[in-house]
Design a protein around this motif. Structure first.
Motif, PDB file in Angstrom:
ATOM      1  N   UNK A  54     -14.268   3.477  19.356  1.00 59.32           N
ATOM      2  CA  UNK A  54     -13.537   2.244  19.076  1.00 59.32           C
ATOM      3  C   UNK A  54     -14.233   1.420  18.001  1.00 59.32           C
ATOM      4  N   UNK A  55     -15.570   1.435  17.981  1.00 60.27           N
ATOM      5  CA  UNK A  55     -16.299   0.704  16.945  1.00 60.27           C
ATOM      6  C   UNK A  55     -15.972   1.252  15.557  1.00 60.27           C
ATOM      7  N   UNK A  56     -15.908   2.576  15.433  1.00 57.27           N
ATOM      8  CA  UNK A  56     -15.551   3.184  14.143  1.00 57.27           C
ATOM      9  C   UNK A  56     -14.120   2.813  13.759  1.00 57.27           C
ATOM     10  N   UNK A  57     -13.199   2.825  14.737  1.00 57.78           N
ATOM     11  CA  UNK A  57     -11.821   2.430  14.467  1.00 57.78           C
ATOM     12  C   UNK A  57     -11.746   0.980  13.993  1.00 57.78           C
ATOM     13  N   UNK A  58     -12.488   0.089  14.619  1.00 53.33           N
ATOM     14  CA  UNK A  58     -12.498  -1.315  14.215  1.00 53.33           C
ATOM     15  C   UNK A  58     -13.009  -1.470  12.786  1.00 53.33           C
ATOM     16  N   UNK A  59     -14.056  -0.718  12.441  1.00 53.95           N
ATOM     17  CA  UNK A  59     -14.617  -0.803  11.091  1.00 53.95           C
ATOM     18  C   UNK A  59     -13.605  -0.304  10.059  1.00 53.95           C
ATOM     19  N   UNK A  60     -12.920   0.803  10.372  1.00 53.00           N
ATOM     20  CA  UNK A  60     -11.904   1.332   9.454  1.00 53.00           C
ATOM     21  C   UNK A  60     -10.781   0.321   9.258  1.00 53.00           C
ATOM     22  N   UNK A  61     -10.352  -0.324  10.341  1.00 50.84           N
ATOM     23  CA  UNK A  61      -9.286  -1.322  10.230  1.00 50.84           C
ATOM     24  C   UNK A  61      -9.730  -2.527   9.410  1.00 50.84           C
ATOM     25  N   UNK A  62     -11.001  -2.926   9.535  1.00 50.36           N
ATOM     26  CA  UNK A  62     -11.492  -4.055   8.732  1.00 50.36           C
ATOM     27  C   UNK A  62     -11.450  -3.738   7.245  1.00 50.36           C
ATOM     28  N   UNK A  63     -11.938  -2.553   6.874  1.00 49.19           N
ATOM     29  CA  UNK A  63     -11.882  -2.168   5.461  1.00 49.19           C
ATOM     30  C   UNK A  63     -10.434  -2.038   4.984  1.00 49.19           C
ATOM     31  N   UNK A  64      -9.565  -1.523   5.841  1.00 47.13           N
ATOM     32  CA  UNK A  64      -8.154  -1.377   5.486  1.00 47.13           C
ATOM     33  C   UNK A  64      -7.510  -2.740   5.251  1.00 47.13           C
TER      34      UNK A  64
ATOM     35  N   UNK B 288       0.823  -1.210   0.000  1.00 46.53           N
ATOM     36  CA  UNK B 288       0.000   0.000   0.000  1.00 46.53           C
ATOM     37  C   UNK B 288       0.855   1.257   0.000  1.00 46.53           C
ATOM     38  N   UNK B 289       2.001   1.225   0.678  1.00 44.72           N
ATOM     39  CA  UNK B 289       2.877   2.388   0.706  1.00 44.72           C
ATOM     40  C   UNK B 289       3.425   2.684  -0.695  1.00 44.72           C
ATOM     41  N   UNK B 290       3.769   1.631  -1.433  1.00 40.68           N
ATOM     42  CA  UNK B 290       4.276   1.822  -2.793  1.00 40.68           C
ATOM     43  C   UNK B 290       3.196   2.381  -3.706  1.00 40.68           C
ATOM     44  N   UNK B 291       1.976   1.858  -3.598  1.00 42.13           N
ATOM     45  CA  UNK B 291       0.887   2.316  -4.468  1.00 42.13           C
ATOM     46  C   UNK B 291       0.547   3.773  -4.187  1.00 42.13           C
ATOM     47  N   UNK B 292       0.431   4.136  -2.917  1.00 38.76           N
ATOM     48  CA  UNK B 292       0.140   5.529  -2.587  1.00 38.76           C
ATOM     49  C   UNK B 292       1.289   6.438  -2.999  1.00 38.76           C
ATOM     50  N   UNK B 293       2.520   5.932  -2.932  1.00 39.88           N
ATOM     51  CA  UNK B 293       3.658   6.720  -3.405  1.00 39.88           C
ATOM     52  C   UNK B 293       3.617   6.972  -4.895  1.00 39.88           C
ATOM     53  N   UNK B 294       3.030   6.035  -5.660  1.00 41.12           N
ATOM     54  CA  UNK B 294       2.890   6.225  -7.094  1.00 41.12           C
ATOM     55  C   UNK B 294       1.734   7.160  -7.441  1.00 41.12           C
ATOM     56  N   UNK B 295       0.686   7.146  -6.630  1.00 44.25           N
ATOM     57  CA  UNK B 295      -0.475   7.999  -6.893  1.00 44.25           C
ATOM     58  C   UNK B 295      -0.246   9.439  -6.460  1.00 44.25           C
TER      59      UNK B 295
ATOM     60  N   UNK C 279      -0.879   8.093   7.958  1.00 48.38           N
ATOM     61  CA  UNK C 279      -2.148   7.393   8.189  1.00 48.38           C
ATOM     62  C   UNK C 279      -1.993   5.898   7.917  1.00 48.38           C
ATOM     63  N   UNK C 280      -1.336   5.557   6.813  1.00 48.86           N
ATOM     64  CA  UNK C 280      -1.106   4.142   6.510  1.00 48.86           C
ATOM     65  C   UNK C 280      -0.243   3.480   7.582  1.00 48.86           C
ATOM     66  N   UNK C 281       0.797   4.179   8.016  1.00 45.65           N
ATOM     67  CA  UNK C 281       1.666   3.620   9.047  1.00 45.65           C
ATOM     68  C   UNK C 281       0.919   3.456  10.363  1.00 45.65           C
ATOM     69  N   UNK C 282       0.070   4.433  10.709  1.00 41.60           N
ATOM     70  CA  UNK C 282      -0.701   4.335  11.952  1.00 41.60           C
ATOM     71  C   UNK C 282      -1.690   3.182  11.891  1.00 41.60           C
ATOM     72  N   UNK C 283      -2.374   3.024  10.740  1.00 42.23           N
ATOM     73  CA  UNK C 283      -3.321   1.915  10.618  1.00 42.23           C
ATOM     74  C   UNK C 283      -2.648   0.560  10.722  1.00 42.23           C
TER      75      UNK C 283
END
Length: 492
Positions: free
Chosen positions: A349-359, A215-222, A302-306
Motif C-alpha cells: 500500500x505504501x508503494x501504491x500511495x507513492x505512485x498515486x502521489x507522483x501521478x 493525460x488520456x489525450x497526451x498518451x493517445x498522441x504519444x 493503467x491511467x484509468x485504474x490510477x
C-alpha cells in the motif's frame, strides 16, 4: 561519567554531520537535474559577456535553486513513507541506521525553509533584478540594478505585510490576536505561508482534475491507437493529394510578387500541418501489432485504474471524515520514525500511495499548462525567456509545496505532516477539509465522464464514417487530426 558525556556528544556531532552530508548530496543531485531541465528550455543567447548576460546567469542560478527545492518538496512525503516502511522491515540493520527520524524531520524543515526563501525572496529578486535598469540619473551597471532590486523588494515586503496585517485584524479582532499582530517571526510568516499553501491547494484542486482527463489525450498522441474500421491507405492517399495541391498553390503564389505575404505564410502553415498529419498516419501504418493492439490499451487501463483508485480513496476519506475525527489532517512533532506502519497493507500500500502521489503531481502540472489562463507560461525547447522560466518555477514551487498537504487532506496517505507543513491554520477546519474532498471527487468524476463520453462519440462517428460529414473551415481538424469535407473538396 565524563567519558560517557563526551561519547554522547561525539555521537550527536557525528550524527549531525552525517545528516548535513546526506542533505547536501540529495540537494546536489536535485540541483544538477534542475539545471539540465532549465537549460533545455532556456532561450539560447550569444556568447558576448555583458551586463545582461551576468543578470541572466544569476537569475538562472536562482531559478535552478527554486526548481531543486520544488523537486525536494515532491519527493518529501514519498521518501518519508518508504523510509518508515524500510525501518519497520529492517529495524536492526546496521547499514540503514542513518535513516532515522532526525534526518526525516530535518528534511521537512529544510524544504519548508527553502520554500519560503524561494517564494518570498529569491524569485521576486530574480524577477526585479531581470527587469531593473537602475534609477534615473544614477550610473548604469550591476550595482545600480541591485540597488533598484532591493528597493523594490522592500516596497513589496511592506505591501504584503500591510495586506496580511489588515486581513488578520479583520478576521481575528480579539485581544490575543491583536497582540500577535506585532510578532513578525512567529505570526506573520507562518500566517502568510499558510495563506500561500491554501492558494496552492486550491490551484492543485483546479489543475489536477483537468490534468487527469488530459493525460488520456497526451498518451493517445504519444502512442499508436488501434486501427478499428479504418482504411489508413485511403487516408494517406487523400492527404498526399492534398499535399500536392497545396504545394502547387504555394509555388504559384511564390511566382507572383503581388500574391506574396500573408497568403504564402498561411499556405506554408497549412502545408506543415498536412505533412505532420501524414507522418502520424504513416507511423500508425508502420507500427507493429503489439504496439497498436496491446500497448495502447494497457497504458489507458493503467491511467484509468490510477484515476479510479484516487477517486475511491477520496470517497472513503470523506466517509472517514464524517464518522471519525482522527481522519482530519494534522501535524506531528513525534521524532520517531519506523515505530508503526501507517498503511493497512504494509509495503504494497505504501508503494501504491507513492505512485498515486507522483501521478497526481504530474497530472497537476499537465492540467496547469492545459488551462487557458496559464498557456502563456508553457515552456518551449530552446526558446523560453527568463521571465517565463521564473513564472514556471514559481508555479511549480507552489504546486509541489502543496502536494504533501493535498495528499494528506485527500486521504491518499495517513502519514502525518511534519515540520511547518502541519501548522497551517486551515488544516484544522472541518468544513474546509470536507469541501476540499467533495470538490475533488465531484470535479474529477465530471471531467472523466465528459472526456470519455466525447471520446466514445468521436470513435463511433469515426467508425461509421460520419466524421467526414462535419464541415470545417480548415483542411484539418487540429484536435482529431482528420480530414474535413472542405479539405477533400479543395484537393479534388
Amino acid at each position: 561519567m565524563e567519558e560517557d558525556d563526551v561519547t554522547i556528544r561525539e555521537q550527536n556531532f557525528h550524527s549531525q554531520v552525517r545528516e548535513y552530508i546526506i542533505c547536501f548530496l540529495l540537494f546536489a543531485v536535485l540541483y544538477i537535474v534542475s539545471y539540465f531541465i532549465i537549460t533545455r528550455y532556456k532561450r539560447k543567447s550569444d556568447d558576448h559577456e555583458d551586463e545582461d548576460a551576468v543578470v541572466n546567469r544569476i537569475s538562472l542560478y536562482l531559478c535552478t535553486f527554486t526548481l531543486a527545492v520544488s523537486g525536494g518538496a515532491v519527493f518529501l512525503l514519498p521518501f518519508s513513507i518508504i523510509s518508515n516502511e524500510i525501518l519497520l522491515s529492517f529495524p536492526k540493520n546496521y547499514y540503514i541506521q542513518w535513516l532515522n527520524g532526525s534526518l526525516i524531520h530535518g528534511l521537512w524543515n529544510l524544504v519548508s525553509l527553502f520554500s519560503n526563501l524561494c517564494l518570498f525572496v529569491l524569485m521576486p529578486f530574480a524577477y526585479f533584478f531581470l527587469e531593473s535598469e537602475g534609477f534615473a540619473g544614477s550610473k548604469k551597471g550591476i550595482r545600480a540594478r541591485i540597488l533598484e532590486t532591493f528597493v523594490m523588494l522592500f516596497l513589496l515586503a511592506l505591501l504584503i505585510l500591510g495586506i496580511v496585517w489588515v486581513a488578520s485584524a479583520l478576521i481575528d479582532n480579539d485581544a490575543a490576536s491583536m497582540e500577535s499582530l506585532y510578532d513578525l517571526w512567529d505570526f506573520y510568516l507562518p500566517y502568510l505561508y499558510s495563506c500561500i499553501s491554501l492558494m496552492g491547494g486550491l490551484l492543485l484542486l483546479m489543475c489536477t482534475p483537468v490534468g487527469l482527463s488530459r493525460m488520456f489525450t497526451i498518451m493517445g498522441q504519444l502512442l499508436v491507437k488501434p486501427t478499428i474500421l479504418e482504411d489508413l491507405d485511403e487516408q494517406i492517399y487523400c492527404i498526399h493529394l492534398q499535399e500536392e495541391a497545396l504545394q502547387r498553390r504555394l509555388n504559384g503564389s511564390c511566382s507572383h510578387a503581388y500574391t506574396r505575404g500573408s497568403s504564402t505564410h498561411q499556405l506554408s502553415k497549412e502545408l506543415d500541418n498536412i505533412r505532420n498529419l501524414k507522418n502520424k498516419l504513416e507511423r500508425r501504418k508502420k507500427a507493429s501489432g503489439w504496439e497498436k493492439n496491446l500497448l495502447y490499451p494497457i497504458v489507458m487501463l493503467i491511467l484509468l485504474a490510477g484515476t479510479t483508485i484516487s477517486v475511491l480513496m477520496v470517497v472513503f476519506n470523506i466517509l472517514y471524515l464524517l464518522v471519525d475525527e482522527t481522519a482530519m489532517p494534522k501535524g506531528s512533532t513525534d521524532r520517531g520514525i519506523g515505530n508503526t506502519s501507517l498503511s493497512t497493507f504494509g509495503l504494497a500500500q505504501a508503494v501504491l500511495e507513492i505512485i498515486l502521489m507522483f501521478y497526481l503531481m504530474v497530472s497537476s502540472v499537465v492540467g496547469f499548462y492545459s488551462l487557458r489562463i496559464f498557456e502563456g507560461l508553457t515552456p518551449r525547447n530552446d526558446d523560453t525567456t527568463m521571465t517565463t522560466i521564473i513564472g514556471c518555477c514559481v508555479s511549480i514551487l507552489v504546486l509541489s509545496s502543496a502536494l504533501p498537504v493535498m495528499s494528506r487532506t485527500l486521504g491518499i496517505t495517513r502519514f502525518d505532516l511534519l515540520g511547518d507543513f502541519g501548522r497551517f491554520n486551515w488544516l484544522g477546519n472541518f468544513y474546509i477539509v470536507l469541501s476540499y474532498n467533495l470538490l475533488f471527487a465531484v470535479v474529477t468524476t465530471l471531467c472523466l465522464v465528459r472526456k470519455f463520453t466525447s471520446a466514445v462519440r468521436e470513435e463511433l462517428l469515426k467508425a461509421l464514417g460520419l466524421d467526414k460529414l462535419q464541415l470545417s473551415n480548415s483542411p484539418t481538424d487540429p484536435e482529431s487530426g482528420k480530414l474535413s469535407a472542405n479539405g477533400h473538396q479543395k484537393t479534388l
